[in-house]
Scaffold this motif. Structure first.
Motif, mmCIF file in Angstrom:
data_model
loop_
_atom_site.group_PDB
_atom_site.id
_atom_site.type_symbol
_atom_site.label_atom_id
_atom_site.label_comp_id
_atom_site.label_asym_id
_atom_site.label_seq_id
_atom_site.Cartn_x
_atom_site.Cartn_y
_atom_site.Cartn_z
ATOM 1 N N ARG A 1 46.705 37.366 29.154
ATOM 2 C CA ARG A 1 46.372 38.750 29.878
ATOM 3 C C ARG A 1 46.255 39.024 31.552
ATOM 4 N N ASP A 2 47.313 39.842 32.000
ATOM 5 C CA ASP A 2 47.681 39.995 33.139
ATOM 6 C C ASP A 2 46.130 40.323 33.862
ATOM 7 N N THR A 3 45.247 40.658 33.960
ATOM 8 C CA THR A 3 43.840 40.904 34.243
ATOM 9 C C THR A 3 43.010 39.093 34.710
ATOM 10 N N GLU A 4 43.555 38.332 33.779
ATOM 11 C CA GLU A 4 42.627 37.495 33.739
ATOM 12 C C GLU A 4 43.590 36.487 34.470
ATOM 13 N N ILE A 5 44.930 36.412 34.907
ATOM 14 C CA ILE A 5 45.810 36.199 35.785
ATOM 15 C C ILE A 5 45.107 36.010 37.478
ATOM 16 N N ALA A 6 45.295 37.067 36.772
ATOM 17 C CA ALA A 6 44.858 38.222 38.662
ATOM 18 C C ALA A 6 43.884 37.682 39.257
#
Length: 205
Positions: free
Chosen positions: A164-169
């Motif tokens: 998910r984007d939030t993990e990569i953030a």
């Protein structure tokens, strides 16, 4: 696959936008007409002091380039000419704050492409620490960015679910816009490296 990871270029200030509804009444040049054409792959166009970007098309173009690379690993690929222009990447990362989404998209597309064609045990095998893009492609990439790219790449291939984007953030936290673009580019080139290794191992190359 060929290419060189490049830093951000200095240029004049432009307004970056995704809104192109107000372009319709104007006399449009070829690039803008292509941008408005839902069947064309153009993802951006300049109109005066505006740089109009279609983020969805940027992501689609990235995926198409990755699929094309898997079909013919010998095809030379330039990030700026064949995947996304530097201005498009700057718009995605700096103006729209979609750097994590861009990196996650490459990671998830890489997993989808490789898992559909190659044995799972080979796909999951991590890239080693000595897989150095600076040595393989003479890439001008920051060591920290390369380490992050290799870590998120290996982590994604070891998992079944999309990242998910939030993990990569979290992984990109503290990086400048230029470094975030370098992580994206590094992940893309790591994908090409992995595809080449898989094709050599399975005899598809």
């Amino acid at each position: 696959m060929t290419g060189r990871l490049r830093g951000l270029q200095n240029g004049h200030v432009i307004r970056v936008t995704t809104d192109h509804d107000d372009l319709l009444p104007l006399r449009l040049d070829r690039e803008t007409q292509e941008l408005l054409d839902p069947h064309h792959h153009r993802a951006s166009a300049r109109l005066g002091d505006r740089f109009v970007v279609d983020p969805g098309q940027v992501l689609e173009n990235v995926a198409m380039a990755m699929e094309r690379l898997d079909l013919d690993i010998s095809t030379p690929v330039s990030i700026e000419e064949d995947v996304a222009t530097l201005d498009e990447l700057v718009a995605m990362v700096e103006h729209f704050d979609r750097g994590p989404e861009l990196v996650a998209h490459v990671l998830n597309t890489a997993a989808r492409v490789m898992n559909a064609r190659y044995p799972a045990e080979l796909v999951r095998h991590p890239l080693p620490p000595d897989c150095d893009l600076r040595r393989l492609f003479h890439a001008d990439v920051d060591e920290r960015c390369q380490d992050i790219a290799r870590a998120v790449f290996n982590r994604r291939l070891a998992e079944n679910a999309d990242v998910r984007d939030t993990e990569i953030a979290v992984d990109l936290d503290g990086l400048s816009s230029q470094q975030r673009i370098e992580v994206f580019m590094a992940v893309f080139f790591l994908y090409g490296t992995k595809i080449g290794a898989l094709q050599n191992r399975t005899g598809l190359r």
